[in-house]
Design a protein around this motif. Structure first.
Motif, mmCIF file in Angstrom:
data_model
loop_
_atom_site.group_PDB
_atom_site.id
_atom_site.type_symbol
_atom_site.label_atom_id
_atom_site.label_comp_id
_atom_site.label_asym_id
_atom_site.label_seq_id
_atom_site.Cartn_x
_atom_site.Cartn_y
_atom_site.Cartn_z
ATOM 1 N N SER A 1 11.229 28.281 -0.317
ATOM 2 C CA SER A 1 10.987 26.896 -0.702
ATOM 3 C C SER A 1 11.712 26.539 -1.996
ATOM 4 C CB SER A 1 9.483 26.648 -0.856
ATOM 5 O OG SER A 1 8.852 26.621 0.409
ATOM 6 N N HIS A 2 11.741 27.470 -2.949
ATOM 7 C CA HIS A 2 12.447 27.206 -4.212
ATOM 8 C C HIS A 2 13.949 27.066 -3.968
ATOM 9 C CE1 HIS A 2 13.771 28.571 -8.459
ATOM 10 N NE2 HIS A 2 13.610 27.259 -8.429
ATOM 11 N N ILE A 3 14.522 28.002 -3.194
ATOM 12 C CA ILE A 3 15.957 27.939 -2.889
ATOM 13 C C ILE A 3 16.295 26.627 -2.191
ATOM 14 C CG2 ILE A 3 17.784 28.948 -1.451
ATOM 15 C CD1 ILE A 3 17.316 30.734 -3.796
ATOM 16 N N LEU B 1 5.137 22.579 3.789
ATOM 17 C CA LEU B 1 4.618 21.266 4.186
ATOM 18 C C LEU B 1 4.021 20.534 2.980
ATOM 19 C CD1 LEU B 1 3.973 19.283 6.517
ATOM 20 C CD2 LEU B 1 1.802 20.499 6.815
ATOM 21 N N GLY B 2 3.273 21.249 2.166
ATOM 22 C CA GLY B 2 2.635 20.648 1.001
ATOM 23 C C GLY B 2 3.620 20.191 -0.060
ATOM 24 N N ASN B 3 4.847 20.735 -0.005
ATOM 25 C CA ASN B 3 5.868 20.363 -0.986
ATOM 26 C C ASN B 3 6.984 19.518 -0.376
ATOM 27 O OD1 ASN B 3 5.458 21.903 -3.793
ATOM 28 N ND2 ASN B 3 4.690 23.202 -2.152
ATOM 29 N N GLY B 4 6.723 18.977 0.820
ATOM 30 C CA GLY B 4 7.691 18.091 1.454
ATOM 31 C C GLY B 4 8.968 18.778 1.901
ATOM 32 N N LEU B 5 8.890 20.074 2.179
ATOM 33 C CA LEU B 5 10.081 20.846 2.550
ATOM 34 C C LEU B 5 10.057 21.295 4.008
ATOM 35 C CD1 LEU B 5 10.241 23.035 -0.677
ATOM 36 C CD2 LEU B 5 11.885 21.251 -0.047
#
Length: 353
Positions: free
Chosen positions: A137-139, A165-169
């Protein structure tokens, strides 16, 4: 209106508290058979892929299925234990900036990986052994790339999906059940623009075969990057102290194989890659300051756990879990300071155009 830095810090601590709470709840409700399976899983790290004859002797000709089962038993509990501290991503990063935390050094390293791979919006990237998907997710968030994470533990994959999902990714990250030892992978030739992994390759029983498979999956000119556990030149298998440290460190970091730097480089070249970067990514080649930080934190937590168990605030199995988790931290620190082994050797290689 709150300052953006204050808001970011608040969000970080709210996330950390939520993660710790969920992990403690999961650990609290672990059934007895799952606890026993986790504690018994450590014995796979007494072995090495190089000694296949012993693996067959102990577990039979289909030994890998037993190893795989124990790996799932190990990681399905370990990920919750690690999430209580700064190692939710289940790796100690290279020591890049000692004025910063373990989590900050993880982010610095992951940003370097993104730069070294030359990631850009829309690139397809493969992450093998993705764990809870926090690195993926960070990458994805810093590069705009689309990351496919692969792991053998369904519970961690579900956590990875929820986090994305929680971070819009959710449109940039997908997570698939898969095993790095079950080759070929489920992807067509030349599917990916880049590949990375962090401290997973020691679980590959055949590195040359794995690198040939990664060569197949990458497009011409694509790069791969990995941070790995490696045996260093100072290690002497005939030295009793060295051998004892190796025996104690392998279960702590979850390593089966103990390849040297040269073995990695030879396997990459044999598969057709050109090695671009081959170095220890830590300052002065030492992770020990960050390892010590993690060890001190979990040692303090373990003392608190003992107190809470003694007063019957927590169930007895918490003591068994945390005692095993913290058993050999000092061995890892000593081995790193002696430069016998490392988990911060960094290699970047490229498939020729």
């Amino acid at each position: 209106m709150a300052h953006p830095t204050v808001t970011a810090k608040l969000n970080f601590w709210l996330y950390r508290l939520g993660t710790i709470s969920k992990s403690l709840k999961t650990l609290y409700t672990l059934p007895a058979e799952k606890i026993d399976a986790f504690l018994n899983s450590y014995n796979i790290y007494d072995h090495d892929w190089a000694d296949e004859k012993i693996l067959i002797e102990k577990m039979g000709p289909n030994y890998y299925q037993e190893v795989k089962r124990k790996l799932v038993d190990y990681y399905s509990v370990l990920n919750h234990l690690c999430a209580i501290g700064q190692v939710e991503k289940m790796y100690i990063p290279p020591a890049i900036d000692l004025s910063k935390s373990i989590i900050a050094n993880q982010r610095l390293f992951e940003e370097r990986v993104s730069r070294d791979l030359g990631l850009k919006t829309g690139d397809r990237v493969l992450d093998v052994g993705c764990g809870r998907g926090r690195v993926a997710s960070h990458i994805a968030s810093i590069s705009g790339a689309r990351v496919t994470g692969m792991n053998i533990d369904p519970n961690q994959l579900e956590s990875a999906r929820r986090f994305a999902l929680g971070n819009g990714l959710e449109n940039q990250c997908e997570f698939k059940l898969g095993d790095l030892n079950e080759i070929p992978f489920q992807f067509p030739d030349q599917s990916f623009d880049a590949f990375y992994e962090i401290q997973v390759f020691s679980l590959s029983k055949n590195l040359p075969k794995l690198f040939v498979e990664l060569h197949r999956l990458l497009k011409p000119g694509a790069k791969l990057a990995f941070l790995e556990w490696m045996m260093l030149d100072n290690y002497d298998a005939k030295n009793p102290r060295h051998a004892e440290l190796m025996r104690r460190v392998k279960p702590l970091i979850g390593a089966i194989g103990t390849p040297s730097v040269e073995q990695y480089v030879d396997a990459l070249k044999g598969a057709g890659f050109n090695v671009l970067i081959n170095e220890n990514a830590s300052l002065d080649g030492l992770q020990a300051p960050l390892i010590e930080n993690a060890d001190k934190f979990f040692t303090r937590v373990t003392r608190l756990i003992h107190f809470l168990v003694r007063w019957k605030i927590l169930p007895a199995h918490f003591k068994a879990l945390f005692d095993r988790l913290t058993q050999d931290g000092e061995a890892f620190i000593e081995a790193d300071r002696l430069k016998l082994v490392t988990t911060s050797h960094y290699i970047v290689a490229q498939k020729p155009v």
